[in-house]
Motif scaffolding. Sequence first.
Motif, PDB file in Angstrom:
ATOM      1  N   ILE A  76       1.186  -1.377   0.019  1.00 17.30           N
ATOM      2  CA  ILE A  76      -0.138  -0.094  -0.340  1.00 17.30           C
ATOM      3  C   ILE A  76       1.234   1.283  -0.298  1.00 17.30           C
ATOM      4  O   ILE A  76       0.390   2.036  -0.855  1.00 17.30           O
ATOM      5  CB  ILE A  76      -1.159   0.115   1.244  1.00 17.30           C
ATOM      6  N   GLY A  77       1.844   0.870   0.648  1.00 16.95           N
ATOM      7  CA  GLY A  77       2.821   1.802   0.859  1.00 16.95           C
ATOM      8  C   GLY A  77       3.276   2.646  -0.558  1.00 16.95           C
ATOM      9  O   GLY A  77       3.299   3.796  -1.310  1.00 16.95           O
ATOM     10  N   GLY A  78       3.684   1.302  -1.141  1.00 17.23           N
ATOM     11  CA  GLY A  78       4.757   1.674  -2.642  1.00 17.23           C
ATOM     12  C   GLY A  78       3.695   2.292  -3.576  1.00 17.23           C
ATOM     13  O   GLY A  78       3.789   3.051  -4.424  1.00 17.23           O
ATOM     14  N   GLY A  79       2.245   1.692  -3.550  1.00 18.68           N
ATOM     15  CA  GLY A  79       1.390   2.188  -4.448  1.00 18.68           C
ATOM     16  C   GLY A  79       0.374   2.840  -4.429  1.00 18.68           C
ATOM     17  O   GLY A  79       0.882   4.170  -5.322  1.00 18.68           O
ATOM     18  N   PHE A  84       0.259   8.605  -6.309  1.00 13.76           N
ATOM     19  CA  PHE A  84       0.940   9.814  -5.445  1.00 13.76           C
ATOM     20  C   PHE A  84       1.795  10.343  -7.079  1.00 13.76           C
ATOM     21  O   PHE A  84       1.872  12.193  -7.138  1.00 13.76           O
ATOM     22  CB  PHE A  84       1.116  10.211  -4.755  1.00 13.76           C
ATOM     23  N   LEU A  85       3.404   9.923  -7.652  1.00 18.09           N
ATOM     24  CA  LEU A  85       4.015  10.334  -8.947  1.00 18.09           C
ATOM     25  C   LEU A  85       3.283  11.296  -9.562  1.00 18.09           C
ATOM     26  O   LEU A  85       3.328  11.542 -10.343  1.00 18.09           O
ATOM     27  CB  LEU A  85       4.909   9.205  -8.864  1.00 18.09           C
ATOM     28  N   VAL A  86       2.211   9.915 -10.047  1.00 21.47           N
ATOM     29  CA  VAL A  86       1.421  10.183 -11.669  1.00 21.47           C
ATOM     30  C   VAL A  86      -0.449  10.887 -10.759  1.00 21.47           C
ATOM     31  O   VAL A  86      -1.448  10.831 -11.888  1.00 21.47           O
ATOM     32  CB  VAL A  86       1.274   9.053 -12.192  1.00 21.47           C
ATOM     33  N   MET A 102      -3.768   6.780  -2.491  1.00 24.91           N
ATOM     34  CA  MET A 102      -3.859   5.032  -1.098  1.00 24.91           C
ATOM     35  C   MET A 102      -5.793   4.610  -1.783  1.00 24.91           C
ATOM     36  O   MET A 102      -5.523   2.869  -1.847  1.00 24.91           O
ATOM     37  CB  MET A 102      -4.379   5.254  -0.371  1.00 24.91           C
ATOM     38  N   TYR A 103      -6.630   4.652  -1.681  1.00 21.75           N
ATOM     39  CA  TYR A 103      -7.576   4.531  -2.233  1.00 21.75           C
ATOM     40  C   TYR A 103      -7.738   3.697  -3.671  1.00 21.75           C
ATOM     41  O   TYR A 103      -7.861   3.270  -3.680  1.00 21.75           O
ATOM     42  CB  TYR A 103      -8.659   5.852  -2.155  1.00 21.75           C
ATOM     43  N   LEU A 104      -6.638   4.651  -4.187  1.00 21.79           N
ATOM     44  CA  LEU A 104      -7.474   3.440  -5.945  1.00 21.79           C
ATOM     45  C   LEU A 104      -6.195   2.981  -5.857  1.00 21.79           C
ATOM     46  O   LEU A 104      -6.157   2.066  -6.886  1.00 21.79           O
ATOM     47  CB  LEU A 104      -6.076   4.590  -6.728  1.00 21.79           C
ATOM     48  N   CYS A 105      -4.993   2.941  -4.142  1.00 22.44           N
ATOM     49  CA  CYS A 105      -4.092   1.317  -4.700  1.00 22.44           C
ATOM     50  C   CYS A 105      -5.625  -0.122  -4.274  1.00 22.44           C
ATOM     51  O   CYS A 105      -4.946  -0.704  -4.256  1.00 22.44           O
ATOM     52  CB  CYS A 105      -2.943   1.812  -4.018  1.00 22.44           C
ATOM     53  N   VAL A 106      -5.848   0.570  -3.750  1.00 23.71           N
ATOM     54  CA  VAL A 106      -6.490  -0.024  -2.528  1.00 23.71           C
ATOM     55  C   VAL A 106      -7.523  -0.997  -3.479  1.00 23.71           C
ATOM     56  O   VAL A 106      -7.704  -2.210  -3.614  1.00 23.71           O
ATOM     57  CB  VAL A 106      -6.887   0.310  -0.815  1.00 23.71           C
ATOM     58  N   ALA A 242     -12.881   3.831   3.797  1.00 27.01           N
ATOM     59  CA  ALA A 242     -12.976   2.793   2.495  1.00 27.01           C
ATOM     60  C   ALA A 242     -10.882   1.969   1.668  1.00 27.01           C
ATOM     61  O   ALA A 242     -11.666   0.990   2.181  1.00 27.01           O
ATOM     62  CB  ALA A 242     -13.139   3.466   0.948  1.00 27.01           C
ATOM     63  N   VAL A 243     -10.792   2.863   2.385  1.00 33.14           N
ATOM     64  CA  VAL A 243      -8.811   2.182   2.165  1.00 33.14           C
ATOM     65  C   VAL A 243      -8.974   0.941   3.640  1.00 33.14           C
ATOM     66  O   VAL A 243      -8.528  -0.269   2.594  1.00 33.14           O
ATOM     67  CB  VAL A 243      -7.541   2.928   2.772  1.00 33.14           C
ATOM     68  N   PHE A 244      -9.661   0.825   4.688  1.00 35.93           N
ATOM     69  CA  PHE A 244      -9.668  -0.505   5.466  1.00 35.93           C
ATOM     70  C   PHE A 244     -10.454  -1.070   5.714  1.00 35.93           C
ATOM     71  O   PHE A 244     -10.687  -2.297   4.978  1.00 35.93           O
ATOM     72  CB  PHE A 244      -9.966  -0.192   7.141  1.00 35.93           C
TER      73      PHE A 244
END
Length: 351
Positions: A76-79, A84-86, A102-106, A242-244
Motif C-alpha cells: 500500500i505504501g509503494g502503491g 501520487f507521482l502520477v 491510497m484509495y486507488l491503490c486499494v 474505504a481504505v480499511f
Amino acid sequence: MASDHDVKQALLSENNDHSQLNNEKNVVVQRRKNRQDKNRLNQNEVVMQTPADCEPMYVKPQLSLKQVVLMLISYIGGGTFCFFLVRNQIKGVKTNPILDSMYLCVVTMSTLGYGDLVPNSVMAKLLACVFVFTGMALVGLILGKAADYIVEKQEVLLVRAIHFHEKVGSAELLKEVESDKVKFKCITAGILLVVLFVIGTAFLCVVEELEVLDAIYCVCSTITTLGYGDKSFSTAAGRSFAVFWIITSTMCLAQFYLYLAEQYTEKRQRSLVRWVLTRRLTPSDLEEADLDHDKVVSASEFVIYKLKEMGKISQEDVSLIMETFKKLDIDHSGTLTASDLLPLTPRQTDE
C-alpha cells in the motif's frame, strides 16, 4: 543334647536367612545393574539415532502475522507513492492527493475498479497493470493468512459464548474448537461478514448520504469486487474509511466461501471414512489388501488398504515408501535396526 540341637538349628536357620538375604540383595543389585545397562544402551541408541549431521525434519514455511502486515504495508505504501507521482495523469472525482492515491491503490489491489478514479496516460495505465497483478497475488497469499489469524482468534470466544450458561473449562473449550474447527471458522467468518456489512451500510448512509437501498447495493457490489461504479466513496472521509473497510470486507467474504467449501469437503470425507470402516469385507478385499501375496493380511497391510480406500494415500505413495525402506534395509532382513543406519553415508543415501 536337646539344647545343643536347638542352638545348632537356630544357627543353621540364621545362616539360611543370611544366605537368602544375600541372594535377594544380589538379585536386586543385578536387576539394578541390568537396568542401568539398559538405560545406558538406550542413551547410546538415542545418540546414534540423532547424529550431528542428521538432516532436520522438513517443516513447511509459513508466513507470520508480522510478515503479513509488513508486506501489506509495503504494497500500500509503494502503491500510494507511485500513484501520487502520477496524480496529474489520473482523472475522476478527487479529494486529497495522498488519500486518493491510497484509495486507488486499494481499489486496484482488490480488483474492485469503481471507475471514479482511472488512469489517463500510458505511464499511469502501465503502473495500474503492474499493481493489479501484484495485488491479486497479495490478496490470495497475504490477506488469506491475515483472515485465518483473525478468525482463529475469535473461535474460542464463539464457543465460550455458545456455552455461556454452562461451566466449561478451557481444556473442554479448546477440545471442542479443535474437533469442529472448520464449522466454527465458517460461523465466525459469517458473523464478521454481517458486522462489516452493517457497518459499511450505516457509514454510506450517514457519511456519503446514500439511501438505505443504494447503500446496501454499494456494499454488495464492493465486497464481491463487482464495482459497477455508479455508487462509490466520493468524499475524503468516505475514502479514508474505504481504505480499511474494502480490504477487510472482501477478505472476509472470500474466507467465508472458502470455509464453506472446506466444511462441505470435510463432511464428505467423514462420510467416506464412516462407510469404509463399517462396510463388510469381501474375499476380493482381502486379496487386494494382501500386499506380499502370502494369503494372510497382517495389521499393517489392513491399515494401508483402508487408508488407500479412504483416499488418504495412493499406491504410488506406498511404492515410494517401500523403495525407501529397501534402500535402508542393507542386510535385507525385512526389518530396520540401528546397524542398518550406521553404515549409511551421504553418498549412499543420495543413491
